[in-house]
Scaffold this motif. Structure first.
Motif, PDB file in Angstrom:
ATOM      1  N   ALA A 206       0.823  -1.211   0.000  1.00 57.02           N
ATOM      2  CA  ALA A 206       0.000   0.000   0.000  1.00 57.02           C
ATOM      3  C   ALA A 206       0.849   1.249   0.000  1.00 57.02           C
ATOM      4  O   ALA A 206       0.414   2.298  -0.390  1.00 57.02           O
ATOM      5  N   GLN A 207       2.077   1.145   0.446  1.00 52.71           N
ATOM      6  CA  GLN A 207       2.949   2.318   0.452  1.00 52.71           C
ATOM      7  C   GLN A 207       4.344   1.875   0.031  1.00 52.71           C
ATOM      8  O   GLN A 207       4.836   0.841   0.467  1.00 52.71           O
ATOM      9  N   PRO A 208       4.991   2.609  -0.844  1.00 52.20           N
ATOM     10  CA  PRO A 208       6.335   2.244  -1.258  1.00 52.20           C
ATOM     11  C   PRO A 208       7.274   2.155  -0.065  1.00 52.20           C
ATOM     12  O   PRO A 208       7.119   2.870   0.911  1.00 52.20           O
ATOM     13  N   HIS A 209       8.256   1.262  -0.174  1.00 50.18           N
ATOM     14  CA  HIS A 209       9.209   1.062   0.912  1.00 50.18           C
ATOM     15  C   HIS A 209      10.269   2.161   0.865  1.00 50.18           C
ATOM     16  O   HIS A 209      11.422   1.913   0.564  1.00 50.18           O
ATOM     17  N   TRP A 210       9.853   3.358   1.148  1.00 46.34           N
ATOM     18  CA  TRP A 210      10.773   4.474   1.092  1.00 46.34           C
ATOM     19  C   TRP A 210      10.950   5.051   2.483  1.00 46.34           C
ATOM     20  O   TRP A 210      10.151   4.816   3.388  1.00 46.34           O
ATOM     21  N   GLY A 211      11.988   5.833   2.654  1.00 41.69           N
ATOM     22  CA  GLY A 211      12.192   6.500   3.926  1.00 41.69           C
ATOM     23  C   GLY A 211      13.617   6.997   4.058  1.00 41.69           C
ATOM     24  O   GLY A 211      14.567   6.364   3.593  1.00 41.69           O
ATOM     25  N   LEU A 212      13.763   8.148   4.711  1.00 45.09           N
ATOM     26  CA  LEU A 212      15.089   8.690   4.980  1.00 45.09           C
ATOM     27  C   LEU A 212      15.756   7.899   6.094  1.00 45.09           C
ATOM     28  O   LEU A 212      15.089   7.364   6.983  1.00 45.09           O
ATOM     29  N   THR A 213      17.068   7.830   6.049  1.00 41.76           N
ATOM     30  CA  THR A 213      17.803   7.309   7.197  1.00 41.76           C
ATOM     31  C   THR A 213      17.829   8.392   8.279  1.00 41.76           C
ATOM     32  O   THR A 213      17.477   9.553   8.035  1.00 41.76           O
ATOM     33  N   LEU A 214      18.253   8.009   9.473  1.00 41.56           N
ATOM     34  CA  LEU A 214      18.306   8.980  10.558  1.00 41.56           C
ATOM     35  C   LEU A 214      19.271  10.113  10.231  1.00 41.56           C
ATOM     36  O   LEU A 214      18.981  11.289  10.494  1.00 41.56           O
ATOM     37  N   SER A 215      20.411   9.793   9.642  1.00 47.70           N
ATOM     38  CA  SER A 215      21.382  10.834   9.302  1.00 47.70           C
ATOM     39  C   SER A 215      20.840  11.761   8.219  1.00 47.70           C
ATOM     40  O   SER A 215      21.076  12.973   8.251  1.00 47.70           O
ATOM     41  N   GLN A 216      20.091  11.217   7.265  1.00 50.61           N
ATOM     42  CA  GLN A 216      19.476  12.064   6.246  1.00 50.61           C
ATOM     43  C   GLN A 216      18.420  12.980   6.860  1.00 50.61           C
ATOM     44  O   GLN A 216      18.300  14.150   6.481  1.00 50.61           O
ATOM     45  N   ALA A 217      17.659  12.445   7.819  1.00 49.01           N
ATOM     46  CA  ALA A 217      16.658  13.274   8.492  1.00 49.01           C
ATOM     47  C   ALA A 217      17.320  14.418   9.244  1.00 49.01           C
ATOM     48  O   ALA A 217      16.831  15.555   9.224  1.00 49.01           O
ATOM     49  N   PHE A 218      18.452  14.131   9.898  1.00 48.43           N
ATOM     50  CA  PHE A 218      19.171  15.171  10.636  1.00 48.43           C
ATOM     51  C   PHE A 218      19.629  16.295   9.717  1.00 48.43           C
ATOM     52  O   PHE A 218      19.749  17.442  10.142  1.00 48.43           O
ATOM     53  N   ARG A 219      19.905  15.965   8.454  1.00 51.90           N
ATOM     54  CA  ARG A 219      20.359  16.989   7.512  1.00 51.90           C
ATOM     55  C   ARG A 219      19.195  17.733   6.854  1.00 51.90           C
ATOM     56  O   ARG A 219      19.412  18.639   6.060  1.00 51.90           O
ATOM     57  N   SER A 220      17.979  17.331   7.197  1.00 50.76           N
ATOM     58  CA  SER A 220      16.796  17.967   6.623  1.00 50.76           C
ATOM     59  C   SER A 220      16.308  19.093   7.530  1.00 50.76           C
ATOM     60  O   SER A 220      16.119  18.901   8.736  1.00 50.76           O
ATOM     61  N   GLY A 221      16.093  20.263   6.955  1.00 50.37           N
ATOM     62  CA  GLY A 221      15.573  21.370   7.740  1.00 50.37           C
ATOM     63  C   GLY A 221      14.188  21.092   8.303  1.00 50.37           C
ATOM     64  O   GLY A 221      13.844  21.543   9.398  1.00 50.37           O
ATOM     65  N   LYS A 222      13.399  20.308   7.563  1.00 52.17           N
ATOM     66  CA  LYS A 222      12.047  20.007   8.025  1.00 52.17           C
ATOM     67  C   LYS A 222      12.055  19.178   9.312  1.00 52.17           C
ATOM     68  O   LYS A 222      11.165  19.312  10.154  1.00 52.17           O
ATOM     69  N   TYR A 223      13.057  18.321   9.447  1.00 55.10           N
ATOM     70  CA  TYR A 223      13.130  17.519  10.673  1.00 55.10           C
ATOM     71  C   TYR A 223      13.376  18.409  11.885  1.00 55.10           C
ATOM     72  O   TYR A 223      12.791  18.219  12.954  1.00 55.10           O
ATOM     73  N   TRP A 224      14.214  19.426  11.715  1.00 51.64           N
ATOM     74  CA  TRP A 224      14.500  20.335  12.824  1.00 51.64           C
ATOM     75  C   TRP A 224      13.310  21.242  13.112  1.00 51.64           C
ATOM     76  O   TRP A 224      13.067  21.614  14.267  1.00 51.64           O
ATOM     77  N   VAL A 225      12.544  21.587  12.083  1.00 47.98           N
ATOM     78  CA  VAL A 225      11.298  22.325  12.317  1.00 47.98           C
ATOM     79  C   VAL A 225      10.363  21.496  13.179  1.00 47.98           C
ATOM     80  O   VAL A 225       9.761  21.986  14.149  1.00 47.98           O
ATOM     81  N   LEU A 226      10.243  20.200  12.847  1.00 44.72           N
ATOM     82  CA  LEU A 226       9.387  19.314  13.621  1.00 44.72           C
ATOM     83  C   LEU A 226       9.876  19.193  15.057  1.00 44.72           C
ATOM     84  O   LEU A 226       9.087  19.305  16.014  1.00 44.72           O
ATOM     85  N   LEU A 227      11.188  18.993  15.243  1.00 45.12           N
ATOM     86  CA  LEU A 227      11.727  18.829  16.593  1.00 45.12           C
ATOM     87  C   LEU A 227      11.531  20.083  17.442  1.00 45.12           C
ATOM     88  O   LEU A 227      11.123  19.993  18.606  1.00 45.12           O
ATOM     89  N   VAL A 228      11.818  21.241  16.876  1.00 43.65           N
ATOM     90  CA  VAL A 228      11.705  22.485  17.656  1.00 43.65           C
ATOM     91  C   VAL A 228      10.253  22.776  17.996  1.00 43.65           C
ATOM     92  O   VAL A 228       9.932  23.179  19.121  1.00 43.65           O
ATOM     93  N   SER A 229       9.345  22.573  17.047  1.00 44.46           N
ATOM     94  CA  SER A 229       7.934  22.842  17.326  1.00 44.46           C
ATOM     95  C   SER A 229       7.412  21.875  18.392  1.00 44.46           C
ATOM     96  O   SER A 229       6.649  22.279  19.288  1.00 44.46           O
ATOM     97  N   VAL A 230       7.828  20.618  18.319  1.00 45.18           N
ATOM     98  CA  VAL A 230       7.442  19.642  19.346  1.00 45.18           C
ATOM     99  C   VAL A 230       7.982  20.068  20.705  1.00 45.18           C
ATOM    100  O   VAL A 230       7.287  19.998  21.731  1.00 45.18           O
ATOM    101  N   PHE A 231       9.226  20.540  20.721  1.00 49.99           N
ATOM    102  CA  PHE A 231       9.839  20.980  21.974  1.00 49.99           C
ATOM    103  C   PHE A 231       9.044  22.122  22.601  1.00 49.99           C
ATOM    104  O   PHE A 231       8.717  22.092  23.797  1.00 49.99           O
TER     105      PHE A 231
END
Length: 409
Positions: A206-231
């Motif tokens: 139902a969904q492609p087997h895709w996904g960023l690795t943790l290191s790729q997520a860390f390099r994504s600005g969107k991940y830091w937006v999510l972390l800061v807003s959650v904080f």
């Protein structure tokens, strides 16, 4: 539509068991029970409220440290094998708390044991199972599962207040130790059998087997937006929750009335979970997040001063809806923007941010009271945190192409 409804019906035992696991998790059960124990325990031993609330720093803070490891263990061994020992371990921590004799370090050891021995019960375990078993109604499924926090906030404070009034705080801790063993353990043992692959409930991809690795997520600005807003948002939510009962009793409400307000808070969490879960399946999730975070801005301002009983209930309702929305949103946004392939690790780091807030905010909120003899400054600060955190969500932008393709299948 028929397939979407079938997805929910075909996995109802998984939903019920995961929701029960959330209720009896090492971050939820200690968090929503501690408010009823603040006054009796601090009066018994002469501790300050900030000293006692610092116990949550150990249960949630250590939970934050263990979250990435739990995510790795789930990927390696599966969620079920990690969850069952954690349920028993959480009960052991509550048993240790019942044996305190006035030494503050024993309190911290007990709550630290809840985190370490109960590490397998953190939301990473339950949301990983939901995200890999639901695709067409993932948002709603997450909302239903995470409504366990609201159910806990409704029932556990009332239960803990009753235990303290009838039998004393030591017996209250013993009663809390029974909750995971008597309720969660059998339900999870018989009902929690998640599919560990990434296939849909109908057996198709139902969904492609895709996904960023943790290191790729860390390099994504969107991940830091999510972390800061959650904080930001969870600093506000976590500061208010355990301190709501003592703040309202200080303002003249009875313990029973204050517990009722916390129960309304819990009921609102359920409403927020399910409503937001439905909305993010149909609308842009960051927009839903920004709108929902405006409600607690009003609620916090209502708690400044000496609110009436009706005002306290309404404020608890508004704040609770936002509290219900945030954890649901974090799970949904992590899966949507960063994929499922490494979801457990990526979500675990986001959860560690949440757990850090859950550990530090109650103590800081109580410290404000110790210094000023009032919680009002804390409520004013929370107003700004909710507003800023909600607006930051808008910076996440459009969904990734892979997520848009998956939603159209």
């Amino acid at each position: 539509m028929a397939n979407a409804q079938g997805e929910l019906r075909g996995n109802w035992t998984l939903l019920v068991s995961a929701c029960t696991g959330i209720i009896c998790s090492s971050i939820v059960l200690p968090y929503y029970s501690i408010g009823a124990l603040v006054v009796p325990v601090t009066e018994a031993f002469g501790w300050g409220r900030a000293q006692f609330q610092a116990a949550i720093l150990f249960s949630s803070g250590l939970g934050a440290l263990t979250a990435p490891l739990v995510g790795w263990l789930i990927d390696r061994f599966g969620a079920r094998r990690i969850a069952l020992p954690g349920i028993v371990g959480l009960s052991v921590g509550f048993l240790l708390a019942s044996s305190m004799d006035g030494q503050l370090w024993l309190l911290y050891v007990a709550y630290g044991a809840m985190a370490l021995l109960g590490a397998g019960t953190i939301p990473v375990t339950w949301t990983r199972a939901i995200t890999t078993n639901f695709f067409r109604r993932r948002g709603l499924a997450l909302g239903l599962t995470l409504s366990g926090t609201g159910l806990c906030a409704i029932v556990v404070p009332q239960y803990a207040v009753w235990m303290v009034d009838a039998f004393g705080w030591r017996t209250a801790y013993l009663g809390l130790a029974l909750v995971p063993l008597v309720i969660a353990l059998p339900v999870v043992y018989f009902g929690f059998h998640p599919r560990e692959g990434l296939s849909g409930s109908d057996g198709s991809d139902a969904q492609p087997h895709w996904g960023l690795t943790l290191s790729q997520a860390f390099r994504s600005g969107k991940y830091w937006v999510l972390l800061v807003s959650v904080f930001l948002i969870y600093m506000a939510v976590s500061g208010i929750g355990p301190n709501l009962i003592p703040s309202l009793t200080d303002d003249g409400l009875s313990p029973a009335e204050a517990a009722n307000a916390l129960s309304v808070f819990g009921a609102a969490i359920i409403v927020g979970r399910v409503l937001v879960g439905y909305l993010v399946d149909h609308f842009w999730a960051p927009g839903v997040a920004a709108a929902s975070m405006m409600l607690p801005v009003i609620g916090c301002l209502m708690l400044v001063g000496e609110p009436s009983y009706a005002g306290a209930l309404l404020a608890a309702l508004l704040i609770g809806i936002a509290a219900g929305a945030e954890l649901d949103l974090m799970s949904f946004l992590a899966a949507t923007y960063f994929g499922l392939k490494h979801y457990a690790k990526i979500y675990a780091v986001a959860y560690a941010t949440l757990a850090t807030c859950s550990g530090t905010a109650p103590m800081l909120f109580a410290r404000i009271y110790d210094v000023t003899a009032s919680y009002d400054i804390g409520f004013v600060i929370s107003t700004g945190l909710f507003g800023l955190g909600g607006l930051m969500m808008l910076c996440l932008g459009a969904y990734p192409r892979q997520a848009r393709l998956a939603s159209s299948t």
